[in-house]
Design an enzyme around this catalytic site. Structure first.
Site, PDB file in Angstrom:
ATOM      1  N   CYS A   1       0.875  -1.166   0.000  1.00  5.31           N
ATOM      2  CA  CYS A   1       0.000   0.000   0.000  1.00  5.31           C
ATOM      3  C   CYS A   1       0.918   1.223   0.000  1.00  5.31           C
ATOM      4  O   CYS A   1       2.096   1.116   0.293  1.00  5.31           O
ATOM      5  CB  CYS A   1      -0.864   0.045   1.255  1.00  5.31           C
ATOM      6  SG  CYS A   1      -1.947  -1.372   1.414  1.00  5.31           S
TER       7      CYS A   1
ATOM      8  N   ARG B   1       1.929   0.980  -5.927  1.00  4.34           N
ATOM      9  CA  ARG B   1       2.044   0.093  -4.765  1.00  4.34           C
ATOM     10  C   ARG B   1       0.744  -0.648  -4.462  1.00  4.34           C
ATOM     11  O   ARG B   1       0.724  -1.595  -3.676  1.00  4.34           O
ATOM     12  CB  ARG B   1       2.442   0.902  -3.522  1.00  4.34           C
ATOM     13  CG  ARG B   1       3.751   1.634  -3.678  1.00  4.34           C
ATOM     14  CD  ARG B   1       4.030   2.465  -2.450  1.00  4.34           C
ATOM     15  NE  ARG B   1       4.346   1.617  -1.316  1.00  4.34           N
ATOM     16  CZ  ARG B   1       5.565   1.199  -1.012  1.00  4.34           C
ATOM     17  NH1 ARG B   1       6.582   1.556  -1.768  1.00  4.34           N
ATOM     18  NH2 ARG B   1       5.773   0.435   0.024  1.00  4.34           N
TER      19      ARG B   1
ATOM     20  N   TRP C   1      -3.684  -2.008  -1.526  1.00  5.67           N
ATOM     21  CA  TRP C   1      -3.690  -3.327  -2.164  1.00  5.67           C
ATOM     22  C   TRP C   1      -4.210  -4.265  -1.084  1.00  5.67           C
ATOM     23  O   TRP C   1      -3.536  -4.515  -0.080  1.00  5.67           O
ATOM     24  CB  TRP C   1      -2.285  -3.720  -2.600  1.00  5.67           C
ATOM     25  CG  TRP C   1      -2.227  -4.974  -3.403  1.00  5.67           C
ATOM     26  CD1 TRP C   1      -2.476  -5.096  -4.748  1.00  5.67           C
ATOM     27  CD2 TRP C   1      -1.889  -6.289  -2.941  1.00  5.67           C
ATOM     28  NE1 TRP C   1      -2.314  -6.399  -5.138  1.00  5.67           N
ATOM     29  CE2 TRP C   1      -1.960  -7.156  -4.050  1.00  5.67           C
ATOM     30  CE3 TRP C   1      -1.547  -6.826  -1.701  1.00  5.67           C
ATOM     31  CZ2 TRP C   1      -1.700  -8.513  -3.959  1.00  5.67           C
ATOM     32  CZ3 TRP C   1      -1.282  -8.180  -1.604  1.00  5.67           C
ATOM     33  CH2 TRP C   1      -1.357  -9.011  -2.734  1.00  5.67           C
TER      34      TRP C   1
ATOM     35  N   ASN D   1       0.410   0.939   5.930  1.00  5.10           N
ATOM     36  CA  ASN D   1       0.999   0.038   4.939  1.00  5.10           C
ATOM     37  C   ASN D   1       1.697  -1.069   5.701  1.00  5.10           C
ATOM     38  O   ASN D   1       2.553  -0.791   6.536  1.00  5.10           O
ATOM     39  CB  ASN D   1       2.012   0.799   4.073  1.00  5.10           C
ATOM     40  CG  ASN D   1       2.851  -0.139   3.224  1.00  5.10           C
ATOM     41  OD1 ASN D   1       2.370  -1.182   2.788  1.00  5.10           O
ATOM     42  ND2 ASN D   1       4.109   0.227   2.993  1.00  5.10           N
ATOM     43  N   GLY D   2       1.307  -2.326   5.416  1.00  4.97           N
ATOM     44  CA  GLY D   2       1.939  -3.451   6.106  1.00  4.97           C
ATOM     45  C   GLY D   2       0.888  -4.457   6.529  1.00  4.97           C
ATOM     46  O   GLY D   2      -0.257  -4.413   6.073  1.00  4.97           O
TER      47      GLY D   2
ATOM     48  N   GLU E   1      11.560 -14.724 -18.423  1.00  6.92           N
ATOM     49  CA  GLU E   1      11.172 -13.340 -18.211  1.00  6.92           C
ATOM     50  C   GLU E   1      10.166 -12.889 -19.283  1.00  6.92           C
ATOM     51  O   GLU E   1       9.196 -12.198 -18.986  1.00  6.92           O
ATOM     52  CB  GLU E   1      12.424 -12.441 -18.195  1.00  6.92           C
ATOM     53  CG  GLU E   1      12.178 -10.962 -18.073  1.00  6.92           C
ATOM     54  CD  GLU E   1      11.337 -10.555 -16.865  1.00  6.92           C
ATOM     55  OE1 GLU E   1      11.074 -11.389 -15.982  1.00  6.92           O
ATOM     56  OE2 GLU E   1      10.898  -9.394 -16.844  1.00  6.92           O
TER      57      GLU E   1
ATOM     58  N   LYS F   1       6.482 -11.492 -18.359  1.00  9.96           N
ATOM     59  CA  LYS F   1       6.083 -10.141 -18.773  1.00  9.96           C
ATOM     60  C   LYS F   1       4.771 -10.191 -19.519  1.00  9.96           C
ATOM     61  O   LYS F   1       3.869  -9.412 -19.277  1.00  9.96           O
ATOM     62  CB  LYS F   1       7.197  -9.561 -19.645  1.00  9.96           C
ATOM     63  CG  LYS F   1       7.377  -8.104 -19.604  1.00  9.96           C
ATOM     64  CD  LYS F   1       8.217  -7.598 -18.452  1.00  9.96           C
ATOM     65  CE  LYS F   1       7.844  -8.120 -17.123  1.00  9.96           C
ATOM     66  NZ  LYS F   1       8.773  -7.874 -16.090  1.00  9.96           N
TER      67      LYS F   1
ATOM     68  N   GLU G   1       1.688 -11.216 -17.138  1.00  3.72           N
ATOM     69  CA  GLU G   1       1.255 -10.303 -16.076  1.00  3.72           C
ATOM     70  C   GLU G   1       0.513  -9.089 -16.592  1.00  3.72           C
ATOM     71  O   GLU G   1      -0.325  -8.539 -15.891  1.00  3.72           O
ATOM     72  CB  GLU G   1       2.411  -9.915 -15.139  1.00  3.72           C
ATOM     73  CG  GLU G   1       3.388  -8.895 -15.667  1.00  3.72           C
ATOM     74  CD  GLU G   1       4.376  -8.418 -14.599  1.00  3.72           C
ATOM     75  OE1 GLU G   1       5.561  -8.312 -14.925  1.00  3.72           O
ATOM     76  OE2 GLU G   1       3.971  -8.162 -13.452  1.00  3.72           O
TER      77      GLU G   1
ATOM     78  N   HIS H   1       9.126 -34.159 -23.448  1.00  2.00           N
ATOM     79  CA  HIS H   1       8.886 -35.020 -22.288  1.00  2.00           C
ATOM     80  C   HIS H   1       7.498 -34.778 -21.686  1.00  2.00           C
ATOM     81  O   HIS H   1       7.272 -35.085 -20.533  1.00  2.00           O
ATOM     82  CB  HIS H   1      10.002 -34.826 -21.257  1.00  2.00           C
ATOM     83  CG  HIS H   1      11.346 -35.198 -21.812  1.00  2.00           C
ATOM     84  ND1 HIS H   1      11.726 -36.503 -22.014  1.00  2.00           N
ATOM     85  CD2 HIS H   1      12.355 -34.434 -22.278  1.00  2.00           C
ATOM     86  CE1 HIS H   1      12.941 -36.523 -22.555  1.00  2.00           C
ATOM     87  NE2 HIS H   1      13.334 -35.283 -22.724  1.00  2.00           N
TER      88      HIS H   1
ATOM     89  N   LYS I   1       3.232  -3.309  -7.090  1.00  2.00           N
ATOM     90  CA  LYS I   1       4.644  -3.251  -7.478  1.00  2.00           C
ATOM     91  C   LYS I   1       5.547  -3.887  -6.423  1.00  2.00           C
ATOM     92  O   LYS I   1       6.489  -4.588  -6.737  1.00  2.00           O
ATOM     93  CB  LYS I   1       5.017  -1.789  -7.683  1.00  2.00           C
ATOM     94  CG  LYS I   1       6.462  -1.550  -8.039  1.00  2.00           C
ATOM     95  CD  LYS I   1       6.647  -1.589  -9.516  1.00  2.00           C
ATOM     96  CE  LYS I   1       8.087  -1.456  -9.940  1.00  2.00           C
ATOM     97  NZ  LYS I   1       8.344  -2.269 -11.141  1.00  2.00           N
TER      98      LYS I   1
END
Ligand code: M6R
Length: 609
Positions: free
Chosen positions: A2, A27, A75, A99-100, A482, A486, A489, A505, A604
């Site tokens: 957050c 965030r 968030w 935040n936390g 990567e 990318k 997401e 396989h 983020k």
């Protein structure tokens, strides 16, 4: 996770809080809210949704008018995104943003319910507000009440607090979660991160664990957990407003992709002395490097993928064993590490909970830790034994691009230095590779120019796919990981990366004409083998997009689309190939109409487990 902000000054507080929150929306962005002193009373406005929803709500219903207050962008962790669960949360006299994560919120809530306190939301934050209010009701002194409260809390927090009895004052305290105090001319700020305040001031204090800051029109005071005054060192951010704005680009992500050449230059140039890598300012010397037994690279997401490239490079040229671990696995698998082992933690934010916990575990076990971090003054940066800052500047887009690029550049610097220290590179070879790395900014610039249009075209072919595969071998496989992350997401198209040789396989049974395959084949030694794997998927109907060097002749029966990159020192090619992979993801997301910079469900900086 957050973002929190706070302001005391002469400007319109609501406007400042909203403006600061726009720079912290990366965030978290599922709800937002502010609390402002209006005629000595606390006036709250909050709303589910993005910050723009709060702004619209305030435009319709009126915004709080005043010059001191706090704000939040969320968030969700405890309770769904909703108006009620949005911050700020209040007790009778106290209102705060957080935040936390408060780990013991349940037991604290039980205690407070027994005291007759009622709760409106599902959040852990409301428990903090009520607990602080409870202590304040008895103690009647804000700082003492904050100290009492924080002694009861387990977990992580950065809190912005206002007390109705103390108008025009903002209090802040932190443990684990980041917090800075911005110091301006007749105005002061709190924020989770420097970008929030850079429009107003570049000067700031880093608040340490359990320190309490008090902002008023007169200035800033900071106290420790024993209520003793603390003298803080004033820091100055060395980037400007442009670094946190879009500067004419439609999205931060494409701006940040274009910033990569400069980011690499800023990161690499200061670490090269007389044509050779020099990491002495980061406490890394050849003598120290020679004592390393094993290397572990521990990180999450994109940062972990940079570590994968690092592994291939370090093992290849420095002949030192490297294990790459996902931080959330490493911390719980009782890793066999100790003295003589080097644990490299890679993190853009320097606040990722799992990476931080992994680093602390490594230290506990006696290993040496080296952090590669972008965010100045972040917790991982502060706690590591050795530190290499990457100089990408603020990365705002949730999808990491320039941070990955600079992490790669540091992996190379480190690998070259290690190879030399271990006698695997002679001076000539070291100088040769170093000069090649030094020229990367121009090469990256060239690749951005050369591959933008074709990446855009390829993305029109991918945008309707339900699922796709990225394949490669060796360094190309590390890169595929990567590329795939990318794409998924930000485009929400399922994708997987696969070691090309492993396909048959099992996974090859997924291949149909509906599943595009992006094949990366840039390493000469593995080229023929990857082409064989491409033929295998092609024979089963896949549409193949192949990324290879410009001197490769690729016939139509191998690939449907070919994206060529310049020939260059092969070991360094990941720094070029990642560019079209980023661009393909970006344009696919744009064409699908997604919110590129703020993809759903993400934030983020992941400061919770
Ligand atoms: O701040 P960190 O580098 O520690 O973050 C690690 C991951 O959360 C991050 O790289 C994430 O995977 C990116 N959003 C991907 O683009």
């Amino acid at each position: 996770m957050c973002g929190i902000v706070g302001y005391v000054g002469y400007r319109d507080c609501s406007d400042v809080l909203v403006s600061a929150l726009t720079k912290l929306e990366y965030r978290g962005y599922d709800s937002a809210g502010i609390a402002v002193f209006e005629d000595n009373k606390i006036s709250v406005a909050k709303s589910k949704g993005k910050l723009k929803d709060l702004v619209e709500k305030m435009a319709a219903e009126g915004k709080p008018q005043g010059h001191a207050g706090i704000g939040h962008t969320r968030w969700a962790t405890h309770g769904e995104p909703s108006d009620i669960n949005s911050h700020p949360h209040s007790g009778a006299k106290v209102t705060l943003v957080h935040n936390g994560i408060i780990e013991n919120y349940k037991e604290l809530k039980d205690f407070l319910v027994k005291q007759g306190r009622e709760f409106l939301s599902d959040t852990d934050t409301e428990v903090v507000a009520q607990l602080l209010d409870y202590y304040y009701a008895n103690i009647k002194e804000p700082i003492k009440a904050i100290i009492e409260t924080t002694q009861e809390l387990r977990g992580s927090f950065a809190l912005g607090i206002v007390f109705e009895d103390y108008p025009e004052r903002v209090y802040a305290v932190r443990r684990e979660s980041p917090l800075i105090v911005g110091v301006g001319e007749k105005e002061n700020f709190i924020a989770s991160d420097v970008p929030a305040i850079i429009k107003y001031t570049k000067n700031y204090y880093l608040i340490e664990h359990d320190e309490i800051a008090v902002l008023s029109h007169e200035g800033v005071e900071v106290f420790d957990a024993h209520y003793q005054p603390v003298t803080k060192e004033l820091k100055t951010a060395d980037w400007d407003v442009d670094a946190v704005g879009k500067c004419g680009y439609p999205h931060y992500m494409i701006k940040e992709i274009n910033e990569q050449p400069n980011a690499v230059k800023q990161t690499v140039a200061p670490r090269i002395k007389d044509g050779m890598p020099c990491l002495e300012e980061c406490s890394i010397t050849p003598e120290k490097l020679r004592t390393i037994r094993n290397i572990y690279i521990v990180a999450c997401g994109t940062a972990m993928h940079a570590g994968m490239v690092g592994k291939y490079v370090i093992e290849d040229i420095a002949r030192t064993a490297v294990t790459v671990d996902i931080a959330s696995e490493f911390r719980y698998r009782n890793p066999i590490i100790g003295e003589g082992d080097l644990i490299i933690i890679i993190s853009q934010s320097g606040e990722t909970a799992d990476s931080l916990a992994a680093m602390r575990l490594a230290k506990e076990k006696g290993a040496t830790t080296l952090a590669i971090v972008n965010a100045m003054g972040s917790t991982i940066a502060r706690e590591a034994d050795m530190l290499i800052y990457t100089h990408a500047g603020p990365e705002i887009s949730v999808a990491s691009t320039k941070a990955y690029m600079v992490q790669l550049s540091v992996m190379y610097l480190f690998a070259f230095e290690l190879a030399y220290a271990k006698g695997k590179f002679d001076e000539e070879k070291l100088r040769y590779y170093t000069s090649k790395l030094e020229s990367m900014p121009e090469m990256i610039e060239k690749v951005i120019a050369q591959t933008t249009e074709i990446s855009q075209k390829i993305s029109t072919k991918l945008m309707t796919a339900d699922s796709l595969l990225y394949i490669g071998r060796g360094l190309d496989y590390a890169l595929s990981m990567e590329g795939s992350l990318k794409l998924k997401e930000i485009s929400y198209i399922h994708s997987e990366s696969y070691a090309a040789g492993e396909l048959k396989h099992g996974t090859i049974s997924l291949i149909t004409s509906e599943m595009p395959v992006i094949a990366v084949a840039t390493q000469s030694a593995l080229y023929e083998k990857t082409v064989s794997n491409i033929k295998e998927v092609k024979a089963r109907g896949a549409k193949v997009i192949m990324i290879c060097k410009e001197n490769c002749e690729v016939s139509k029966d191998i690939a449907d689309y070919v994206l060529k990159i310049p020939c260059y020192e092969e070991i360094l090619l990941p720094m070029l190939v990642c560019v079209p992979l980023q661009l393909i993801a970006y344009y696919t997301s744009v064409q699908r109409g997604n919110d590129v910079d703020q993809p759903r469900n993400l934030a983020k900086s992941v400061t919770v487990e």
